[in-house]
Every structure is written in C-alpha cells, then in structure tokens.
Design a protein around this motif. Structure first.
Motif, PDB file in Angstrom:
ATOM      1  N   GLY A  10      41.476  45.809  46.355  1.00 50.35           N
ATOM      2  CA  GLY A  10      41.803  46.044  47.636  1.00 50.35           C
ATOM      3  C   GLY A  10      42.944  47.240  47.836  1.00 50.35           C
ATOM      4  N   ARG A  11      43.800  47.062  49.051  1.00 48.62           N
ATOM      5  CA  ARG A  11      44.629  48.604  49.181  1.00 48.62           C
ATOM      6  C   ARG A  11      45.982  48.136  49.707  1.00 48.62           C
ATOM      7  NH1 ARG A  11      42.264  53.752  48.648  1.00 48.62           N
ATOM      8  NH2 ARG A  11      40.001  53.287  49.310  1.00 48.62           N
ATOM      9  N   ASN A  12      47.143  48.994  49.301  1.00 47.17           N
ATOM     10  CA  ASN A  12      48.602  48.314  50.299  1.00 47.17           C
ATOM     11  C   ASN A  12      48.970  49.371  51.754  1.00 47.17           C
ATOM     12  OD1 ASN A  12      48.466  50.553  48.174  1.00 47.17           O
ATOM     13  ND2 ASN A  12      50.804  50.651  48.457  1.00 47.17           N
ATOM     14  N   VAL A  13      47.270  48.786  52.459  1.00 46.16           N
ATOM     15  CA  VAL A  13      47.937  49.472  53.708  1.00 46.16           C
ATOM     16  C   VAL A  13      47.632  48.806  54.822  1.00 46.16           C
ATOM     17  CG1 VAL A  13      46.004  50.896  54.763  1.00 46.16           C
ATOM     18  CG2 VAL A  13      45.831  51.416  52.943  1.00 46.16           C
ATOM     19  N   ASP A  14      48.117  48.946  55.810  1.00 48.86           N
ATOM     20  CA  ASP A  14      48.862  48.201  57.067  1.00 48.86           C
ATOM     21  C   ASP A  14      48.060  49.311  58.231  1.00 48.86           C
ATOM     22  OD1 ASP A  14      49.053  45.634  58.597  1.00 48.86           O
ATOM     23  OD2 ASP A  14      51.057  46.073  58.038  1.00 48.86           O
ATOM     24  N   VAL A  15      47.924  48.043  59.482  1.00 45.23           N
ATOM     25  CA  VAL A  15      46.945  48.752  60.724  1.00 45.23           C
ATOM     26  C   VAL A  15      48.358  48.999  62.048  1.00 45.23           C
ATOM     27  CG1 VAL A  15      45.606  49.586  62.353  1.00 45.23           C
ATOM     28  CG2 VAL A  15      45.013  49.448  59.608  1.00 45.23           C
ATOM     29  N   PHE A  16      48.790  49.557  61.889  1.00 42.72           N
ATOM     30  CA  PHE A  16      49.908  49.012  63.436  1.00 42.72           C
ATOM     31  C   PHE A  16      49.262  49.981  64.400  1.00 42.72           C
ATOM     32  CE2 PHE A  16      51.136  52.186  59.833  1.00 42.72           C
ATOM     33  CZ  PHE A  16      52.013  53.055  60.703  1.00 42.72           C
ATOM     34  N   ASN A  17      50.829  49.949  65.098  1.00 39.50           N
ATOM     35  CA  ASN A  17      51.143  50.875  66.554  1.00 39.50           C
ATOM     36  C   ASN A  17      50.312  51.211  67.328  1.00 39.50           C
ATOM     37  OD1 ASN A  17      52.838  52.493  67.933  1.00 39.50           O
ATOM     38  ND2 ASN A  17      52.369  54.653  66.546  1.00 39.50           N
ATOM     39  N   SER A  18      49.330  51.109  67.638  1.00 39.54           N
ATOM     40  CA  SER A  18      47.806  50.812  68.717  1.00 39.54           C
ATOM     41  C   SER A  18      48.507  51.493  70.317  1.00 39.54           C
ATOM     42  CB  SER A  18      47.559  49.746  68.631  1.00 39.54           C
ATOM     43  OG  SER A  18      45.891  49.933  69.667  1.00 39.54           O
ATOM     44  N   ASP A  53      53.658  44.482  58.934  1.00 37.19           N
ATOM     45  CA  ASP A  53      54.235  43.487  57.846  1.00 37.19           C
ATOM     46  C   ASP A  53      54.131  42.839  56.745  1.00 37.19           C
ATOM     47  OD1 ASP A  53      51.474  42.256  58.933  1.00 37.19           O
ATOM     48  OD2 ASP A  53      51.980  41.069  60.573  1.00 37.19           O
ATOM     49  N   TYR A  54      53.140  43.406  55.856  1.00 38.04           N
ATOM     50  CA  TYR A  54      52.802  43.538  54.771  1.00 38.04           C
ATOM     51  C   TYR A  54      50.941  42.284  54.983  1.00 38.04           C
ATOM     52  CZ  TYR A  54      56.430  45.889  52.622  1.00 38.04           C
ATOM     53  OH  TYR A  54      57.110  46.859  52.462  1.00 38.04           O
ATOM     54  N   LYS A  55      51.054  42.543  56.096  1.00 36.06           N
ATOM     55  CA  LYS A  55      49.742  41.606  56.084  1.00 36.06           C
ATOM     56  C   LYS A  55      48.556  42.164  56.758  1.00 36.06           C
ATOM     57  CE  LYS A  55      51.534  37.256  57.524  1.00 36.06           C
ATOM     58  NZ  LYS A  55      52.116  36.291  58.166  1.00 36.06           N
ATOM     59  N   GLY A 110      42.483  56.032  73.382  1.00 35.67           N
ATOM     60  CA  GLY A 110      43.503  55.559  72.455  1.00 35.67           C
ATOM     61  C   GLY A 110      43.532  55.900  70.838  1.00 35.67           C
ATOM     62  N   ASN A 111      44.117  55.343  70.506  1.00 35.32           N
ATOM     63  CA  ASN A 111      44.938  55.532  68.896  1.00 35.32           C
ATOM     64  C   ASN A 111      45.691  54.573  68.253  1.00 35.32           C
ATOM     65  OD1 ASN A 111      44.598  56.687  66.652  1.00 35.32           O
ATOM     66  ND2 ASN A 111      46.633  58.288  66.469  1.00 35.32           N
ATOM     67  N   SER A 112      45.433  54.276  66.734  1.00 32.83           N
ATOM     68  CA  SER A 112      46.335  53.254  66.097  1.00 32.83           C
ATOM     69  C   SER A 112      46.194  53.991  64.636  1.00 32.83           C
ATOM     70  CB  SER A 112      45.231  52.490  66.230  1.00 32.83           C
ATOM     71  OG  SER A 112      44.899  52.057  65.438  1.00 32.83           O
ATOM     72  N   TYR A 113      47.817  53.551  64.057  1.00 32.09           N
ATOM     73  CA  TYR A 113      47.973  54.412  63.028  1.00 32.09           C
ATOM     74  C   TYR A 113      47.892  53.740  61.585  1.00 32.09           C
ATOM     75  CZ  TYR A 113      49.800  57.840  65.945  1.00 32.09           C
ATOM     76  OH  TYR A 113      49.352  58.570  66.801  1.00 32.09           O
ATOM     77  N   TYR A 114      47.169  54.259  60.560  1.00 37.48           N
ATOM     78  CA  TYR A 114      47.487  53.506  59.527  1.00 37.48           C
ATOM     79  C   TYR A 114      48.340  54.344  58.067  1.00 37.48           C
ATOM     80  CZ  TYR A 114      45.088  56.764  56.550  1.00 37.48           C
ATOM     81  OH  TYR A 114      44.667  57.953  55.784  1.00 37.48           O
ATOM     82  N   ALA A 115      48.997  53.105  57.728  1.00 37.45           N
ATOM     83  CA  ALA A 115      50.026  53.976  56.396  1.00 37.45           C
ATOM     84  C   ALA A 115      50.105  52.855  54.759  1.00 37.45           C
ATOM     85  CB  ALA A 115      51.102  53.469  56.783  1.00 37.45           C
ATOM     86  N   PHE A 116      50.178  53.815  53.880  1.00 39.49           N
ATOM     87  CA  PHE A 116      50.017  53.315  52.675  1.00 39.49           C
ATOM     88  C   PHE A 116      51.942  52.890  52.875  1.00 39.49           C
ATOM     89  CE2 PHE A 116      46.281  54.804  51.873  1.00 39.49           C
ATOM     90  CZ  PHE A 116      45.255  54.341  50.495  1.00 39.49           C
ATOM     91  N   VAL A 117      52.032  51.370  51.930  1.00 39.13           N
ATOM     92  CA  VAL A 117      53.386  50.762  51.942  1.00 39.13           C
ATOM     93  C   VAL A 117      53.787  50.411  50.760  1.00 39.13           C
ATOM     94  CG1 VAL A 117      54.812  48.732  53.461  1.00 39.13           C
ATOM     95  CG2 VAL A 117      51.982  50.228  54.381  1.00 39.13           C
TER      96      VAL A 117
END
Length: 800
Positions: free
Chosen positions: A252-260, A287-289, A779-786
């Motif tokens: 797995g990865r500590n990645v979240d997808v958000f801000n669509s 949200d760490y999910k 459109g777009n959304s963003y991912y990030a390592f948290v």
C-alpha cells in the motif's frame, strides 16, 4: 493544517529563541559542550573548525526519537528534505533535488562509509547503528565529488570495539501496530581482530485506512543485518571490512486523493462509471482514508566496503573499495483510486563497484594536503509496464464509442525497457596553506571524466499473446494495431523501436577557501566553488524523442506528443561566507552561513498530465539564503540545540515548464508549454527550523530524562509543475520523550510522542493520473503523500 497567519509569529519565536540563548549563555552555570567530531573534509576534525555549513545528527538523537530512515532524519536539519514519491524518492538541499526519474542520479550525493549512494532507491534503506550522519550543504565537488552539486549526506557506521559490548532495544506503537527491535554485539575476537554485528527487524500495519481493501496502509516490513571486522595488523595499518543486507517491503501507500475540481468534476465522472460497473464509489476527502486496489514494493540492497589505512610518515594512504547492488519490484495502482483503470509493474536491478585511493598528510604542518584518484562503474536495468486489466473502466468508455473497441481494454500492456552503463574516473587534490596561527588558505580541484551508454524501447503487448506487439485483425478487416495504438495514445504512450544514446563528459570543479581565526573562539571563512552533475538519459518518457517519428503517430491518434531521452549536464557556481563561534567558555556555540548559488541547465522532471514524466533542463536558477545552527549547555541538566534556515529560490530562466491544471500555455519559445521564469521551485519553503531541548537529572540510582523538539517548515508547493492547488501550509511538528534509566545507562524505559501537534503535512503529489483523460481536460483532482499523524510509542533498551 496550520493557518498561514501564524507564519510570521513562528519566525519571530525561533529568531528570538536563538538570540536569547546566546545572550544568556554567559550567565549559565553549566559544563562545557562535548566536542562534535566530523569527517566532512576526510579528516577527523572538530565541527567548529570545518569551513562548511555542516549539520551533524548523533546516533543518540536518531535512536531516542525513533528515526529509522533518511526521510525522518531530514526534519531535524534545516534546508534538507527527503520525500517519497510514487516511483522514487527526492532528496533536496537548499531547494535543489533531482526530481522523479529512474535515469537520474541524486543531486545530493549520499555516502555510506565513503561509498557513493547515488540512486534514489538507496535513500529508503533502513538506518541503524550509526555513529552519526553529517549533512553538508552546498556543492561538494572536490572530496566527495560525484554529482554532489547540491550537497552531501555522509553516514558513518559504528565501528567494532576493543572491549565487549552489546545492546538490544525495542519499540512498540499501538495505533499503526509498529514493532521495532534492533541490537548490536561488538568486541575483540583475537588480539588484533575485533568484530561487530548489528541487526534490525521492524514492521507496522500503517496509518492510512484503505476502505476498499479493508486494511491499514502503508504496511512495512524491514530487516537489516550488518557484519563488520576491524584488523589492527600493526600500529601503522588498520583494515575495516563491512558487509550488509537490507530488505524493505511495503504494502500500500500513504496516498490520499482529494480536491476534485473543474467541469466536469473528475470524481463525479469517475464515480458515475463506477456505479455503472457495479463498483463502489471513490472518496475524495483528505482524511487518512483511501480507496485503492493495492500497491506493493519489495526491495533488497547489498553493500560491501573494505577500507585500509597505512600510516607512513608523513602521510596516510587510504584505500576504499566498495560494492553496492539492489533489486526491487513494485506494483503501482497508479491512478491512486479503487477504479479499475491501469496498474504498473516495475522491475529494476542496479550494481556498482568503486575504488578510491587517497593520500592524506598527517596534519599540523605548514602545508596540509589530500590527494587521490577515484573510479566507479555501474549498470542499471529498469523495466516498467502500464497494464490494462480485466473489467477496466476503459471497457465501458471504449465500448460506448464502439463495441469493437471494448475488448482492447482487457489484458493488455505497454512495456518499456531501459538500460544504462556508466564509467567514471576522477583525480582530485586539496591543499591547505597554514599561513600563520590565524590564517589558512585552501585551494583544490577535481577533474572528472564520465561516460554513459543507454538504450530504451517501448512496446504495446496483447494479453492473448504477451510476447507480440500485434493483434489479429478484426472481422471487418480494420487494423487492430492502429486502434490499439490509439487507445494507449490516449494515455500519452506510444510504441517505438530501441533508441540509443551515449555521452562522454569531462568537468573540472575547483574550490578556494580562506579561513581566519579572529579570536580563540571565532573562526570566519569565505569559500567559492563550482559544482557539476553529469547529464544522462530519460527512463520514463512515454513517447519517442524524435518529432519526425512522432508526427506519423500523432496523425493517427490526434495527439501532440514528443518524448525526451537525453538531457544535459548541470553546473553550479557557489559562494559562501560563514562563522563558527564559541561563547561562555565553551558552553555555547553558534554557526552561521550566508550562501549564494547560481545553477545553469538545472535538471528537472515534470509530470506530463497522464502517466509519464519528461526530463528537461530548466535554464537558470538562483538559490541564496542564511543558515544558523547552535547549541547551549544552559545548565548541567539542560542542553538546547537547533537551527534555522532562510531560503530564497528563483527560476531565473525556465521557459519550457509543463503547465499546471487550468494554466494556459504562455511560453513564447516552446508552444504548448508554460514559462516558469521568476517562480520558486517545489520544496523551497522560505523558513525551516528545528529546536530541541534535552534534560537529564539523577534521582538516586536512577536518572530521569526528558526531550522535546519542534520542527518548523514554512509553506511550499509540492508539485513540480508548480500548481497553486498543491500548496502545503506552514507546519510545526512537536515531538517529545520522557524516560527513566539507570545511572550507569544499563537500561532505559521511555515513552515517545511523535507529531504531538497532529499536523497534516503533504510531502509530495500532483494531478491525479488520468483525471484529465476521463474529463477530456475539463476536470482534475489531486493526490498527495500524507505524513504520519500523532502517535505514541514505548521504548525499552538494555545494554550488556
């Protein structure tokens, strides 16, 4: 996240703390500070005598606060950051890093007991049983040499001891179910031979909840074992042999997808397709999910080093022979969502052999010198594939266009192979003229010759015949290969025959340094140097680098694709003024550096908006600023230490940058690209700082110990395309530790709290891959390592 309005207050707090500690140092009733010895100039010297901006992190600090890798360590050194990405690791000093591409070597040279660790995967190796880690900021082109254009990180392992000693230490953190056990045993084997064995086992479930797979991520399992021998053959000859193996596996990865954002909204479109396929919707909150189909990374690193030192009046001859090799396999669900779109398989092998011979004067003479030769050869193999799996959402998308296209989205792949061989040799010398008791002048230089040969090919493969680049024709006679290429063309991926390249580069990197002992407690220095990082070849671009080749493909697919392959060398000119000062009879120290560095042809790697990264040279950039580091023995029980850095980074010329989402191309010379001239690079916070307090007080036969530190970082962008939507606000992360130990330090029980302020920090990210394709660019959304949230751990240790 921390609100930006607190930024100015925190700057004043850190500045005030340093000023107050130095002002009060003269009145404190405490013993002198223990001297910090470093080998930043290939000699054992006091940190206060070295004319370089150096930060040294001790073994005790790393052990006490559960620092297990370079990424965690970087929080304690201002102007130094390490960030794990989807396919690599970036190592940054003073804003300069290499970016995301397996073809890159690091701009920050890492060295493990003198052996060059220049590949980004080696930054992930677990750390343990180290004497210290030295971080040298600014170009280090003479004594460290290879590609250390931004700085160098030197890891020094603990050596075998003449007397028996052994230790074992364990850590448990319940929230992520982290377990860490490590130990050492060291001592004499014969009269002249001693040995040391160090081992580590660590595992944890993770702190991100994968709601689709119903598990915590990223799960980690690490093992490390190192054996070392030291043979004191005579009073004048000593040999040290070290062999180690590290494995570190991740699920797995500590990645979240958000801000669509945008029209149509990316996650709205994606979840519409998910609903049609009878699959669960994808979330979109920070949200760490996360919702993901699963990733993994399995890594093995082997290292061997033999160092021999002969003391022959009036000099010492040193030989360092080293081998480094690694292999890793990864599976990346690289759209970072639970939608079935694509996954990527990665397979890489690397091997490196090096030999250094060095002649060093014993020191203390009118003329002191270091001179040597260096040779290194390496081989790199990297292979990855973009796989379209069963029931991908593309089946739905393509089937809606034409029923005949739907089968194309199942069980197929685009596979890429990259190979590179490199040979380097160098000669170097550095001479110090001790003019008198107060003045020293150092001049040096390194001549480097490096050659590289590389090749890359990319094929589209069918699942029914995985070794073929073709599919049978459709019943209506229409060419499947054309349609097949069109499908992958939507991802910016095109097949091509093998492309090859070779380069042979030479460079001379000089240094001139003047030192003045203004008083017994104050040393001032001024230095000028040049840095060099060799060019190379892009391993990750998804299209052919020749526009003539791509014109025919683009005519079919309707794309406007041109890839990259070869990139140029990078150069730096750097000037630094510094001071190393002691106060209050040795109870306080303050070191300062003022630096100015100009970079030309800066090597950068930028996301192409779909699944690839393109490497280019960014013209010119300037990094300048101030760094302060200090220690203060406030009382016999309390020691304060810390550092603060100010960084001003500017792209002086970068007309060929990739555009951020929603940004209209505005480059006058590069159609379709954007001009980033005048902007700051990613990972360039203006202010970074750390402040630590260590307190110890005997209580009968016991000792009470407490430690508290805060690591502050100003706001920054974490995407290489400088998208304003990828801004991380300023943050201050507090860590604390309280322990009870025996006075003779035989045992210790401790409670450790990390990220007590529970800051949410985004370390790396950008556009969610394929968002633009699903929304046709709207459109777009963003991912990030948290980073890890607040957590508490228990530590137990015992020394034999």
């Amino acid at each position: 996240m921390t609100h930006p309005k607190h930024r100015g207050a925190r700057k004043r707090i850190f500045t005030g703390v340093f000023a107050a500690t130095m002002a009060l140092a003269g009145t404190a009733n405490a013993q002198k500070l223990e001297e910090v010895l470093v080998t930043a100039q290939k000699r054992v010297e006091s940190l206060q005598d070295v004319p370089i901006s150096v930060a040294a992190v001790s073994s005790d600090k790393m052990t006490d606060f559960g620092i297990t890798d370079m990424e965690n360590l970087s929080a304690y050194v201002p102007n130094f950051t390490i960030n794990e990405t989807g396919i690599s690791t970036t190592v940054t000093i003073r804003g300069i890093s290499s970016g995301v591409n397996p073809g890159f070597e690091l701009s920050v040279g890492m060295y493990n007991d003198g052996i060059y660790y220049g590949r980004d995967q080696l930054a992930r190796v677990p750390m343990m049983d180290l004497e210290r880690v030295e971080v040298l900021r600014g170009p280090q082109g003479i004594l460290f040499g290879k590609n250390s254009i931004a700085g160098a990180v030197s890891m020094i392992s603990a050596k075998p001891t003449d007397e028996f000693e052994a230790s074992i230490r364990g850590l448990y953190e319940p929230d992520a179910d982290e377990k860490d056990i490590r130990g050492t045993i060291s001592g004499p084997i014969t009269e002249n031979l001693s040995g040391r064995l160090a081992f580590l086992y660590r595992e944890m479930d993770g702190y991100m909840e994968n709601t689709y797979l119903d598990r915590d991520e990223q799960g980690e399992e690490e093992t490390f074992i190192r054996g070392a021998l030291q043979w004191q053959a005579t009073d004048n000859f000593v040999a040290n042999l070290k062999v180690s193996r590290a494995t570190f596996d991740v699920d797995g990865r500590n990645v979240d997808v958000f801000n669509s954002i945008g029209s149509p909204d990316h996650l709205t479109v994606l979840n519409g397709i998910q609903t049609a396929l009878g699959r669960p919707a994808v979330g979109g909150e920070l949200d760490y999910k996360r919702d993901n189909n699963g990733d993994l990374s399995d890594n093995t690193v082997d290292n061997a080093a033999l160092r021999m030192d002969w003391t022959l009046e009036p000099f010492t001859v040193t030989s360092i022979t080293g081998f480094v090799g690694y292999e890793y396999e990864e599976i990346c669900d690289c759209d970072f969502t639970a939608a079935l779109v694509v996954d990527s398989d990665v397979d890489s092998d690397y091997s490196q052999f090096s030999q250094e011979l060095r002649l060093t004067s014993l020191g203390g003479e009118t003329i002191d010198y270091i001179a040597g030769v260096f040779y290194q050869t390496s081989e790199l193999y990297f292979s990855d594939s973009v796989n379209l799996v069963d029931d991908t959402i593309l089946t739905q998308v393509l089937g809606g266009l034409s029923p005949a296209l739907a089968p194309l989205a199942n069980l197929s792949a685009s596979k890429r192979n990259f190979e590179q061989d490199s040979d380097l040799w160098a000669v170097f010398a550095q001479v110090t003229w001790n003019i008198n008791d107060a003045w020293r002048l150092t001049v040096g230089g390194r001549y480097t010759d490096e050659s590289k040969d590389a090749s890359k090919d990319q094929q589209h493969l069918s699942g029914s015949n995985f070794g073929s680049t073709f599919l049978p024709p459709e019943p209506n006679g229409e060419s499947i290969p054309t349609l097949y290429n069109f499908m992958f063309g939507a991802f910016g991926i095109e097949p091509y025959e093998e492309v090859k390249g070779d380069l042979d580069e030479t460079a001379f990197t000089p240094v001139v340094t003047a030192q003045w002992d203004a008083t017994d407690d104050t040393m001032l220095y001024a230095t000028w140097t040049k840095g060099f990082k060799s060019g190379g070849f892009d391993a990750r671009s998804n299209a052919h680098p020749d526009p003539a080749v791509m014109n025919a493909v683009n005519a079919i697919t309707g794309q406007d694709l041109v890839g990259t392959f070869e990139f140029d060398e990078e150069e730096a000119n750097s000037a630094e003024l510094g001071a190393k000062m002691r106060f209050a009879g040795g109870r306080a120290e303050l070191n300062a550096a003022l630096y100015y560095t100009e970079y030309t042809d800066l090597q950068v790697s930028q996301f192409d908006g779909t699944l690839g990264f393109n490497v280019t040279n960014a013209g010119e950039a300037t990094a300048q600023g101030v760094e302060l580091d200090g220690r203060w023995a406030a009382t016999d029980s309390l020691t304060l230490s810390g550092g603060i850095a100010y960084l001003d980074f500017n792209y002086d010329s970068f007309p060929n940058s990739q555009c951020a989402f929603g940004q209209a191309p505005d480059s006058p010379d590069f159609p379709g690209l954007c001009d980033a001239t005048g902007k700051r690079k990613e990972y360039t916070p203006e202010i970074t700082a750390t402040l630590s307090a260590d307190w110890r007080r005997p209580i009968g036969n016991l000792e009470l110990r407490a430690g508290l530190d805060v690591n502050y970082m100003d706001s920054y962008l974490y995407s290489a395309v400088l998208d304003p939507n990828t801004k991380q606000d300023s943050s201050a992360i507090w860590n604390g530790r309280i322990a009870l130990a025996s006075v003779n330090d035989t045992w210790e029980v401790a409670l450790l709290g990390r990220n007590l302020s529970d800051e949410t920090v985004l370390n790396y990210g950008g556009n969610t891959p394929l968002a633009g394709i699903l929304t046709q660019g709207g459109g777009n959304s963003y991912y990030a390592f948290v980073n890890r949230p607040r957590n508490y751990a228990v530590q137990l240790s015992y020394k034999f």
